[in-house]
Motif scaffolding. Sequence first.
Motif, PDB file in Angstrom:
ATOM      1  N   ASP A 161      34.239  13.868  59.016  1.00 40.86           N
ATOM      2  CA  ASP A 161      35.575  13.274  58.920  1.00 40.86           C
ATOM      3  C   ASP A 161      36.524  14.248  58.225  1.00 40.86           C
ATOM      4  O   ASP A 161      36.117  15.003  57.343  1.00 40.86           O
ATOM      5  CB  ASP A 161      35.530  11.965  58.122  1.00 40.86           C
ATOM      6  CG  ASP A 161      34.595  10.947  58.756  1.00 40.86           C
ATOM      7  OD1 ASP A 161      34.280  11.098  59.954  1.00 40.86           O
ATOM      8  OD2 ASP A 161      34.183  10.006  58.050  1.00 40.86           O
ATOM      9  N   PHE A 162      37.781  14.220  58.626  1.00 41.03           N
ATOM     10  CA  PHE A 162      38.782  15.049  57.964  1.00 41.03           C
ATOM     11  C   PHE A 162      40.111  14.298  57.927  1.00 41.03           C
ATOM     12  O   PHE A 162      40.302  13.294  58.629  1.00 41.03           O
ATOM     13  CB  PHE A 162      38.949  16.404  58.670  1.00 41.03           C
ATOM     14  CG  PHE A 162      39.570  16.325  60.035  1.00 41.03           C
ATOM     15  CD1 PHE A 162      40.947  16.439  60.203  1.00 41.03           C
ATOM     16  CD2 PHE A 162      38.782  16.134  61.160  1.00 41.03           C
ATOM     17  CE1 PHE A 162      41.522  16.367  61.452  1.00 41.03           C
ATOM     18  CE2 PHE A 162      39.349  16.058  62.415  1.00 41.03           C
ATOM     19  CZ  PHE A 162      40.724  16.180  62.565  1.00 41.03           C
ATOM     20  N   VAL A 163      41.017  14.793  57.080  1.00 36.01           N
ATOM     21  CA  VAL A 163      42.321  14.152  56.889  1.00 36.01           C
ATOM     22  C   VAL A 163      43.408  15.220  56.973  1.00 36.01           C
ATOM     23  O   VAL A 163      43.328  16.245  56.292  1.00 36.01           O
ATOM     24  CB  VAL A 163      42.412  13.427  55.528  1.00 36.01           C
ATOM     25  CG1 VAL A 163      43.776  12.772  55.369  1.00 36.01           C
ATOM     26  CG2 VAL A 163      41.305  12.393  55.394  1.00 36.01           C
ATOM     27  N   LEU A 164      44.403  14.982  57.809  1.00 33.31           N
ATOM     28  CA  LEU A 164      45.600  15.827  57.854  1.00 33.31           C
ATOM     29  C   LEU A 164      46.650  15.197  56.940  1.00 33.31           C
ATOM     30  O   LEU A 164      46.957  14.003  57.073  1.00 33.31           O
ATOM     31  CB  LEU A 164      46.143  15.935  59.274  1.00 33.31           C
ATOM     32  CG  LEU A 164      45.270  16.687  60.288  1.00 33.31           C
ATOM     33  CD1 LEU A 164      45.938  16.672  61.660  1.00 33.31           C
ATOM     34  CD2 LEU A 164      45.012  18.104  59.851  1.00 33.31           C
ATOM     35  N   LYS A 165      47.197  16.005  56.020  1.00 29.38           N
ATOM     36  CA  LYS A 165      48.171  15.490  55.065  1.00 29.38           C
ATOM     37  C   LYS A 165      49.510  16.199  55.220  1.00 29.38           C
ATOM     38  O   LYS A 165      49.561  17.396  55.504  1.00 29.38           O
ATOM     39  CB  LYS A 165      47.658  15.644  53.632  1.00 29.38           C
ATOM     40  CG  LYS A 165      46.502  14.712  53.300  1.00 29.38           C
ATOM     41  CD  LYS A 165      46.229  14.659  51.818  1.00 29.38           C
ATOM     42  CE  LYS A 165      45.208  13.596  51.488  1.00 29.38           C
ATOM     43  NZ  LYS A 165      44.999  13.441  50.024  1.00 29.38           N
ATOM     44  N   CYS A 166      50.573  15.434  54.986  1.00 27.04           N
ATOM     45  CA  CYS A 166      51.933  15.948  55.095  1.00 27.04           C
ATOM     46  C   CYS A 166      52.750  15.325  53.969  1.00 27.04           C
ATOM     47  O   CYS A 166      52.783  14.095  53.831  1.00 27.04           O
ATOM     48  CB  CYS A 166      52.515  15.592  56.462  1.00 27.04           C
ATOM     49  SG  CYS A 166      54.244  16.080  56.684  1.00 27.04           S
ATOM     50  N   GLN A 167      53.415  16.181  53.168  1.00 25.47           N
ATOM     51  CA  GLN A 167      54.147  15.664  52.014  1.00 25.47           C
ATOM     52  C   GLN A 167      55.350  16.539  51.726  1.00 25.47           C
ATOM     53  O   GLN A 167      55.251  17.760  51.661  1.00 25.47           O
ATOM     54  CB  GLN A 167      53.234  15.615  50.785  1.00 25.47           C
ATOM     55  CG  GLN A 167      53.823  14.859  49.611  1.00 25.47           C
ATOM     56  CD  GLN A 167      53.930  13.368  49.875  1.00 25.47           C
ATOM     57  OE1 GLN A 167      53.030  12.771  50.451  1.00 25.47           O
ATOM     58  NE2 GLN A 167      55.039  12.773  49.495  1.00 25.47           N
ATOM     59  N   SER A 168      56.499  15.893  51.540  1.00 30.82           N
ATOM     60  CA  SER A 168      57.735  16.575  51.149  1.00 30.82           C
ATOM     61  C   SER A 168      57.916  16.428  49.642  1.00 30.82           C
ATOM     62  O   SER A 168      57.753  15.332  49.090  1.00 30.82           O
ATOM     63  CB  SER A 168      58.944  15.991  51.872  1.00 30.82           C
ATOM     64  OG  SER A 168      58.907  16.296  53.252  1.00 30.82           O
ATOM     65  N   ALA A 169      58.277  17.542  48.985  1.00 28.31           N
ATOM     66  CA  ALA A 169      58.469  17.505  47.536  1.00 28.31           C
ATOM     67  C   ALA A 169      59.755  16.768  47.164  1.00 28.31           C
ATOM     68  O   ALA A 169      59.837  16.164  46.090  1.00 28.31           O
ATOM     69  CB  ALA A 169      58.488  18.928  46.969  1.00 28.31           C
ATOM     70  N   GLU A 170      60.767  16.803  48.015  1.00 28.30           N
ATOM     71  CA  GLU A 170      62.047  16.154  47.737  1.00 28.30           C
ATOM     72  C   GLU A 170      62.451  15.293  48.924  1.00 28.30           C
ATOM     73  O   GLU A 170      62.079  15.544  50.064  1.00 28.30           O
ATOM     74  CB  GLU A 170      63.135  17.193  47.449  1.00 28.30           C
ATOM     75  CG  GLU A 170      62.876  18.038  46.210  1.00 28.30           C
ATOM     76  CD  GLU A 170      63.976  19.050  45.983  1.00 28.30           C
ATOM     77  OE1 GLU A 170      64.877  19.156  46.849  1.00 28.30           O
ATOM     78  OE2 GLU A 170      63.945  19.732  44.954  1.00 28.30           O
TER      79      GLU A 170
END
Length: 371
Positions: A161-170
Motif C-alpha cells: 500500500d502507498f499514499v500520495l500526499k499533496c499539501q500547500s503551505a499557504e
Amino acid sequence: MALSAGCARCVCALLLAGLAQGLDITSTTPSSIEKASNGNVKLDCEFTLAPEDSGPLDIEWSLLASDNQKEDKVIILYSGDRAYEDYYDAMKGRVHFNSADPKNGDASINLTNLKSTDTGTYQCKVKKAPGIKSRKILLTVMVKPSKPRCYVEGSSEVGKDFVLKCQSAEGTNPMEYTWERLTDNKLLPANAELDRVSGTMKVKNASASTSGTYRCTAKNRVGTEQCVVQFTVVPPPNTAGVIAGAIIGVLLALLLVAIILFCCCRARNKKKYEKETSYEIREDVPPPKSRMSTARSYIAGSQHSSVGSLSPSNMHEYGKSQYDKIPTDEFERPPSHAPVPPPAKVAGPNLSRMGGVPVMIPAQHRDGSIV
C-alpha cells in the motif's frame, strides 16, 4: 374644518417626502466581496444630494473594529474640498479615492496590493447637512494556494500500500485538493481512496499498472496551484538471495574473527614458551668444576695420604715442602681426563724401618675427590 385638516396632512406628507429624497447612497454592488491577496478592489459608495443639503461635504471611510472594546480606524477622509489619503499608516499609499473630485457624487475608494490583514468591514459615511448616509461593505482578502508539495509515502513494491500526499503551505480555507493521472488511460486506480480536504490518495495492493505520473491541484475561491509526482511500482526483491547472502557474509565474518583469534593465541603461546625456555635450568648436565676446586681436592687427598706416613720428627720439613708444591701439568687438563697417580707401594718392613706407621689410604675418585 374637516377639509382644512385634510389639506394640512397632505402638506406635511409632501414635506416629509421631499426630505426623504435628500442625500442618498445609490450604489447597488454586493455588500460582501472576496478578493485574492496582492490584488486590487474597488469599494463603491456613490451618492446623490438634494437642494436642501447645503452644508459642507464630508466623506469618511473607516475600518470597523471587530471587538466592541476597540476603536474604529479612519483610513481616508474628504473634508473642506480636500482629500486626506495617507490617514492610516497600515494602508499608506494603498488607498485612494476613485474620483479626483468626490463631491460630484462618487465617494468610492480603491485598495491596492491587498493583504490578508485588510480583511474586515468597511463603512462609507457621507455627510452634507442636514443629510447623513452610510454604507457597510465586508471585504475578505483570501490568500490563494501556494504551490503544493507532492510526495509518496509507503512501499513501492507490488502488493504493498502507498499514499500520495499533496499539501500547500499557504492558502485561505476552504481548500480543496484533487488528483488526476496524466499517463495511460488517465484513470485513477480502481482501489484509490481520495480525501479532498487533506489532499491524500491511498492506493491498496499496488500493481504494475498503478505506475504513472499523477498531478494534484490545490484550489480555493481565489486561485489554484498544481504539482506533479511520478510513481513506479517495482517487483519485490529476491528475499531468498538476500537471506543467503546475509548468512554467507556472517559466516565469513565469523571465520575471519576465528582466524584472527587463533593467530593471536598462537603468537602469545609462542612468546610465553620462549620466555620460559630462556630461564630453564637443565638438570642432566653437571656444572663444570673450576681449576682451584680441583687443585684443592688434589692437595687435600695428598695431605690425607701423606699424614699417616709422617712422624713428629719430619712434620716440620713436610709442611715446608709439601704445601709449596702444586702440580701444574696434571691440573691443566679437565678433571675427567687427568689420571690420578697410584700411591707408592712401600713394603711393611721398609715402612717400619723408616719409622712410619702403616695407615689405611682412602680410595679416591678418578676426578680427584675423596669418596
